[in-house]
Design an enzyme around this catalytic site. Structure first.
Site, PDB file in Angstrom:
ATOM      1  N   ARG A 121       0.822  -1.210   0.000  1.00  0.00           N
ATOM      2  CA  ARG A 121       0.000   0.000   0.000  1.00  0.00           C
ATOM      3  C   ARG A 121       0.855   1.259   0.000  1.00  0.00           C
ATOM      4  NH1 ARG A 121      -4.810  -2.151   2.430  1.00  0.00           N
ATOM      5  NH2 ARG A 121      -6.501  -0.697   2.785  1.00  0.00           N
ATOM      6  N   ARG A 153      -9.348   7.177   3.979  1.00  0.00           N
ATOM      7  CA  ARG A 153      -8.794   6.060   3.221  1.00  0.00           C
ATOM      8  C   ARG A 153      -8.652   6.397   1.739  1.00  0.00           C
ATOM      9  NH1 ARG A 153     -10.743   0.455   4.533  1.00  0.00           N
ATOM     10  NH2 ARG A 153     -12.884   1.147   4.396  1.00  0.00           N
ATOM     11  N   ARG A 199     -21.667  -0.541   2.300  1.00  0.00           N
ATOM     12  CA  ARG A 199     -21.065  -1.621   3.061  1.00  0.00           C
ATOM     13  C   ARG A 199     -21.200  -1.387   4.570  1.00  0.00           C
ATOM     14  NH1 ARG A 199     -15.155  -3.173   0.973  1.00  0.00           N
ATOM     15  NH2 ARG A 199     -14.451  -1.580   2.415  1.00  0.00           N
TER      16      ARG A 199
HETATM   17  P1  AMP Z   1      -8.528  -3.231   3.859  1.00  0.00           P
HETATM   18  O1  AMP Z   1      -9.473  -4.317   4.242  1.00  0.00           O
HETATM   19  O2  AMP Z   1      -7.490  -3.702   2.856  1.00  0.00           O
HETATM   20  O3  AMP Z   1      -9.216  -1.990   3.422  1.00  0.00           O
HETATM   21  O4  AMP Z   1      -7.683  -2.874   5.167  1.00  0.00           O
HETATM   22  C1  AMP Z   1      -8.324  -2.384   6.323  1.00  0.00           C
HETATM   23  C2  AMP Z   1      -7.341  -1.581   7.171  1.00  0.00           C
HETATM   24  O5  AMP Z   1      -6.235  -2.411   7.553  1.00  0.00           O
HETATM   25  C3  AMP Z   1      -6.702  -0.390   6.483  1.00  0.00           C
HETATM   26  O6  AMP Z   1      -7.516   0.758   6.548  1.00  0.00           O
HETATM   27  C4  AMP Z   1      -5.413  -0.233   7.297  1.00  0.00           C
HETATM   28  O7  AMP Z   1      -5.650   0.356   8.562  1.00  0.00           O
HETATM   29  C5  AMP Z   1      -5.024  -1.682   7.556  1.00  0.00           C
HETATM   30  N1  AMP Z   1      -4.167  -2.230   6.485  1.00  0.00           N
HETATM   31  C6  AMP Z   1      -4.472  -3.227   5.620  1.00  0.00           C
HETATM   32  N2  AMP Z   1      -3.464  -3.474   4.773  1.00  0.00           N
HETATM   33  C7  AMP Z   1      -2.474  -2.606   5.097  1.00  0.00           C
HETATM   34  C8  AMP Z   1      -1.180  -2.341   4.577  1.00  0.00           C
HETATM   35  N3  AMP Z   1      -0.691  -3.033   3.540  1.00  0.00           N
HETATM   36  N4  AMP Z   1      -0.451  -1.355   5.170  1.00  0.00           N
HETATM   37  C9  AMP Z   1      -0.917  -0.654   6.211  1.00  0.00           C
HETATM   38  N5  AMP Z   1      -2.140  -0.839   6.733  1.00  0.00           N
HETATM   39  C10 AMP Z   1      -2.923  -1.801   6.203  1.00  0.00           C
END
Ligand code: AMP
Length: 187
Positions: A85, A141, A124
């Site tokens: 990310r 985000r 969602r």
């Molecule tokens: P997601 O389900 O991929 O949207 O991830 C949910 C949350 O997990 C994000 O808003 C971040 O707080 C954390 N997160 C997930 N993947 C990462 C990553 N590669 N680097 C940093 N934080 C992450």
């Protein structure tokens, strides 16, 4: 096949990543799912990351990189969803794959406007009750995606492995386009 799906939250990347993994018999590696599982288990990691997820900010790179290293060790193929990310995570992934003489075969960029992504994320909130989907965290985000993650598209484009996918269509239509792309890449 080693695949990375990039796309803003709400682009449908989780849904598509799951389908790709099931269809091709490879691992679905979602850092978001892994972190949410740690929170649900109440592990030390979970307690540490819960406030970060709730705020929509990013978990520290080192923590995520260690998690991924353990998760993909021994997997024959994978689809990465939610990692890398940041540029520093992308560099860490390159290093990790190089050590094992592996590489990414393709980066699918799921293209969806901020408006459509926001609508889907708000929907969602009702459907899944995710505590990190509120209007403020959705905005955070999206901003983070444009600032930290979108530069990865150019980074991988320079390696010649990015394919854009039109994400503002029904799930099945998007999946068909992904399948066609993966068949081309595999050929
Ligand atoms: P997601 O389900 O991929 O949207 O991830 C949910 C949350 O997990 C994000 O808003 C971040 O707080 C954390 N997160 C997930 N993947 C990462 C990553 N590669 N680097 C940093 N934080 C992450």
């Amino acid at each position: 096949m080693n695949i990375l799906i990039l796309g803003v939250q709400g682009s449908g990347k989780g849904t598509q990543a799951k389908r790709v993994a099931a269809e091709y018999g490879i691992a679905h590696v979602s850092t978001g799912d892994m972190l949410r599982a740690a929170i649900a288990q109440g592990s030390e990691l979970g307690r540490r990351v819960q406030p970060i997820l709730d705020s929509g900010r990013l978990v520290p790179d080192e923590l995520i990189v260690d998690l991924i290293r353990e998760r993909i060790a021994g997997e024959q193929g994978f689809v990465l969803d939610g990692f890398p990310r940041t540029m520093s995570q992308a560099a860490a992934l390159d290093e990790m794959l190089r050590e094992e003489a592996r590489e990414l075969d393709v980066v699918l960029e799921l293209q969806v406007s901020d408006e459509v992504a926001t609508e889907r994320m708000l929907a969602r909130v009702e459907a899944e009750g995710r505590t990190d989907d509120t209007p403020e965290t959705i905005r955070t985000r999206l901003e983070l995606y444009h600032r930290e993650t979108e530069p990865l598209v150019e980074y991988y484009r320079a390696k010649g492995i990015v394919v854009g996918i039109h994400g503002e269509r029904p799930v099945d239509a998007v999946f068909s386009e992904i399948q066609e792309t993966l068949e081309r890449v595999a050929a």
